[in-house]
Design a protein around this motif. Structure first.
Motif, mmCIF file in Angstrom:
data_model
loop_
_atom_site.group_PDB
_atom_site.id
_atom_site.type_symbol
_atom_site.label_atom_id
_atom_site.label_comp_id
_atom_site.label_asym_id
_atom_site.label_seq_id
_atom_site.Cartn_x
_atom_site.Cartn_y
_atom_site.Cartn_z
ATOM 1 N N UNK A 165 2.438 18.829 -0.686
ATOM 2 C CA UNK A 165 2.017 18.099 -1.875
ATOM 3 C C UNK A 165 2.879 18.433 -3.086
ATOM 4 N N UNK A 166 3.134 17.399 -3.904
ATOM 5 C CA UNK A 166 3.792 17.574 -5.193
ATOM 6 C C UNK A 166 2.849 17.230 -6.337
ATOM 7 N N UNK A 167 1.575 16.964 -5.994
ATOM 8 C CA UNK A 167 0.589 16.686 -7.037
ATOM 9 C C UNK A 167 0.337 17.942 -7.867
ATOM 10 N N UNK A 168 0.041 17.720 -9.152
ATOM 11 C CA UNK A 168 -0.324 18.819 -10.043
ATOM 12 C C UNK A 168 -1.590 18.429 -10.808
ATOM 13 N N UNK A 169 -2.119 19.380 -11.563
ATOM 14 C CA UNK A 169 -3.307 19.091 -12.371
ATOM 15 C C UNK A 169 -3.026 18.025 -13.415
ATOM 16 N N UNK A 170 -1.786 17.917 -13.815
ATOM 17 C CA UNK A 170 -1.431 16.870 -14.774
ATOM 18 C C UNK A 170 -1.675 15.490 -14.175
ATOM 19 N N UNK A 171 -1.349 15.315 -12.890
ATOM 20 C CA UNK A 171 -1.607 14.030 -12.228
ATOM 21 C C UNK A 171 -3.108 13.741 -12.185
ATOM 22 N N UNK A 172 -3.904 14.772 -11.933
ATOM 23 C CA UNK A 172 -5.358 14.613 -11.890
ATOM 24 C C UNK A 172 -5.878 14.154 -13.250
ATOM 25 N N UNK A 173 -5.370 14.768 -14.311
ATOM 26 C CA UNK A 173 -5.802 14.403 -15.661
ATOM 27 C C UNK A 173 -5.402 12.975 -16.005
ATOM 28 N N UNK B 119 2.828 9.143 -1.269
ATOM 29 C CA UNK B 119 1.389 9.376 -1.348
ATOM 30 C C UNK B 119 0.641 8.242 -0.655
ATOM 31 N N UNK B 120 -0.588 8.533 -0.268
ATOM 32 C CA UNK B 120 -1.453 7.545 0.384
ATOM 33 C C UNK B 120 -2.821 7.567 -0.281
ATOM 34 N N UNK B 121 -3.400 6.390 -0.441
ATOM 35 C CA UNK B 121 -4.762 6.271 -0.985
ATOM 36 C C UNK B 121 -5.639 5.686 0.115
ATOM 37 N N UNK B 122 -6.606 6.453 0.548
ATOM 38 C CA UNK B 122 -7.434 6.062 1.679
ATOM 39 C C UNK B 122 -8.890 5.896 1.275
ATOM 40 N N UNK B 123 -9.521 4.879 1.839
ATOM 41 C CA UNK B 123 -10.960 4.698 1.670
ATOM 42 C C UNK B 123 -11.672 5.313 2.871
ATOM 43 N N UNK B 124 -12.998 5.260 2.846
ATOM 44 C CA UNK B 124 -13.778 5.794 3.965
ATOM 45 C C UNK B 124 -13.402 5.091 5.265
ATOM 46 N N UNK B 125 -13.286 3.760 5.223
ATOM 47 C CA UNK B 125 -12.967 3.012 6.433
ATOM 48 C C UNK B 125 -11.567 3.340 6.941
ATOM 49 N N UNK B 126 -10.630 3.606 6.020
ATOM 50 C CA UNK B 126 -9.282 4.010 6.431
ATOM 51 C C UNK B 126 -9.332 5.333 7.188
ATOM 52 N N UNK B 127 -10.107 6.292 6.656
ATOM 53 C CA UNK B 127 -10.224 7.598 7.298
ATOM 54 C C UNK B 127 -10.874 7.473 8.670
ATOM 55 N N UNK C 187 -17.942 4.887 -1.381
ATOM 56 C CA UNK C 187 -17.147 4.542 -2.564
ATOM 57 C C UNK C 187 -16.221 5.672 -2.990
ATOM 58 N N UNK C 188 -15.817 6.495 -2.013
ATOM 59 C CA UNK C 188 -14.908 7.605 -2.309
ATOM 60 C C UNK C 188 -13.489 7.237 -1.907
ATOM 61 N N UNK C 189 -12.537 7.498 -2.824
ATOM 62 C CA UNK C 189 -11.112 7.336 -2.550
ATOM 63 C C UNK C 189 -10.481 8.709 -2.393
ATOM 64 N N UNK C 190 -9.622 8.867 -1.389
ATOM 65 C CA UNK C 190 -8.919 10.126 -1.176
ATOM 66 C C UNK C 190 -7.424 9.879 -1.294
ATOM 67 N N UNK C 191 -6.784 10.683 -2.092
ATOM 68 C CA UNK C 191 -5.344 10.544 -2.330
ATOM 69 C C UNK C 191 -4.652 11.751 -1.719
ATOM 70 N N UNK C 192 -3.765 11.500 -0.744
ATOM 71 C CA UNK C 192 -3.059 12.557 -0.032
ATOM 72 C C UNK C 192 -1.558 12.406 -0.231
ATOM 73 N N UNK C 193 -0.815 13.505 -0.125
ATOM 74 C CA UNK C 193 0.648 13.393 -0.155
ATOM 75 C C UNK C 193 1.173 12.794 1.142
ATOM 76 N N UNK C 194 2.280 12.080 1.084
ATOM 77 C CA UNK C 194 2.875 11.497 2.274
ATOM 78 C C UNK C 194 2.129 10.273 2.748
ATOM 79 N N UNK C 195 2.439 9.861 3.988
ATOM 80 C CA UNK C 195 1.840 8.675 4.577
ATOM 81 C C UNK C 195 0.805 9.065 5.624
ATOM 82 N N UNK C 196 -0.297 8.333 5.674
ATOM 83 C CA UNK C 196 -1.360 8.591 6.656
ATOM 84 C C UNK C 196 -0.943 7.985 7.986
ATOM 85 N N UNK C 197 0.051 8.613 8.611
ATOM 86 C CA UNK C 197 0.607 8.118 9.864
ATOM 87 C C UNK C 197 0.519 9.229 10.898
ATOM 88 N N UNK C 198 -0.056 8.895 12.087
ATOM 89 C CA UNK C 198 -0.231 9.900 13.128
ATOM 90 C C UNK C 198 1.094 10.459 13.607
#
Length: 394
Positions: A77-85, A249-257, A59-70
């Motif tokens: 990354x352009x994420x900041x702590x403000x995005x986390x909050x 950005x990309x949001x990946x689940x365990x199965x995506x990873x 049940x873990x989601x991982x958010x990465x910059x860019x696209x999860x493309x090989x």
């Protein structure tokens, strides 16, 4: 000539030239051994990484910059702590959201030093990604708020920097700045890829000051249940879409990873198998050459046998069986040797290795096929010899 008799004659011919037969078989042994061992390493790596991803939780989601493309290069990354909050506020529970900032650094303590992954993390990181502190404590909310220079060590880092000593309360330096050790993480182990025990966790605000960078490399979200993953992913996407385009950005689940890692490692396994297949091809060429030499040396024997009534197909079958026996024996020895080396590599080296049934079947099939394919021409040539010309051969 019956098949049994042809096999007996082929074995007698092989025994009569033991050294040459052994050297011919050696090429096949090396090829099959390489197939078994390299495929085992590729499969072991795949299972190791899959297990590591599964340990993160379903049940873990991982958010990465860019696209999860090989095919794409890594995106800064352009994420900041403000995005986390903001993600935490949207979910209504900041405790289910964590973030990190990663850099490879040399850490020192007295006369010891080690190159490790320094992770600047939020206070919630150990709970979200399931990293238990075995000794001491993880840093507090005030440590993160003030950017206090405190550190939690991975198990192997603690052993390397403080051999035979308790690291609790000791100091170490990262990029020239002193940090006080407040805890040691539980050992998780790693035999492939990054060693998660070779990590040092520090408050993410302290890491941003240390690296002079305000970015956040990744955001982690722990869904309440596996059933709520898609709902939480949608809410995270809504929040981030206010600042970033969909392709940023990309949001990946365990199965995506697991799927992404599986495609990479499947390609790796195929490349390793192809490299090993070249060894088998070379071994097959060696078998063909030796069989042609054998035909040339035994021309008078072939002529005599044909004069006594042996048919073309009998001679062809005999020489073809010789090639198959040589490659089959080489394949059998190669399978045993490759399996033994794979087991030893898995047990005594950092490389994981898993011998699979399909790799053994592939090795057996290919080794026999090599004998047939590279033995057909010499066998056909032997069977087509004219008996009169063969008897006159010097």
């Amino acid at each position: 000539m019956k098949l049994g008799e042809a096999a007996r004659v082929a074995l007698e011919a092989i025994r009569a030239n033991r050294l040459r037969s052994g050297l011919t078989t050696l090429g096949v042994v090396i090829g099959v051994l390489a197939v078994i061992l390299l495929v085992a390493i590729g499969q072991g790596a795949r299972e190791e990484i899959t297990a590591t991803i599964e340990d993160l939780g379903s049940n873990l989601l991982l958010v990465f910059p860019g696209q999860a493309d090989l095919g794409q290069a890594p995106t800064r990354s352009r994420f900041t702590l403000r995005d986390v909050e903001e993600v935490g506020r949207e979910l209504g529970d900041p405790g289910r959201v964590a973030a990190d900032l990663v850099s490879g650094e040399v850490v020192r303590a007295r006369n010891a030093s080690a190159f490790v992954s320094v992770l600047g993390v939020t206070r919630t990181f150990p709970n979200v990604v399931t990293r238990r502190v075995e000794r001491g404590d993880h840093f507090s909310a005030s440590d993160v708020a003030t950017g206090r220079r405190v550190a939690v060590l991975g198990a192997s880092v603690a052993d390397e920097l403080f051999p035979g000593r308790d690291p609790m309360g000791a100091t170490l330096t990262i990029a020239g700045l002193r940090f006080r050790v407040t805890g040691v993480l539980e050992r998780v182990g790693a035999s492939f890829g990054p060693d998660r025990d070779a990590q040092v966790l520090v408050p993410i605000t302290a890491a941003q000051r240390l690296f002079r960078d305000s970015r956040v490399d990744a955001i982690f979200v722990r869904a309440r249940t596996t059933d709520s993953i898609e709902q939480d992913a949608s809410r995270v996407r809504t929040v981030l879409s206010r600042r970033f385009r969909a392709d940023e950005f990309s949001i990946l689940t365990q199965q995506d990873l697991i799927g992404v890692a599986g495609r990479v490692l499947q390609l790796l396994t195929l490349v390793l198998a192809a490299i090993a297949g070249i060894s088998l091809l070379v071994g097959g060429v060696g078998v063909s050459n030796i069989m042609l030499v054998s035909v040339s040396e035994r021309t008078r024997e072939i002529g005599l046998r044909k004069a006594l009534g042996a048919r073309t197909r009998d001679i062809t079958l005999q020489f073809l069986l010789e090639a198959v026996v040589l490659t089959g024996a080489g394949g059998f020895v190669g399978i045993l040797s490759g399996t033994a080396l794979a087991v030893m590599a898995d047990r005594f080296s950092p490389l994981p290795a898993v011998v699979t049934g399909w790799s053994v079947t592939l090795a057996v099939t290919v080794s026999v096929a090599v004998g047939v394919l590279f033995g057909v021409w010499p066998a056909w040539r032997a069977g087509r010899l004219d008996p009169v010309a063969a008897l006159r051969h010097e």
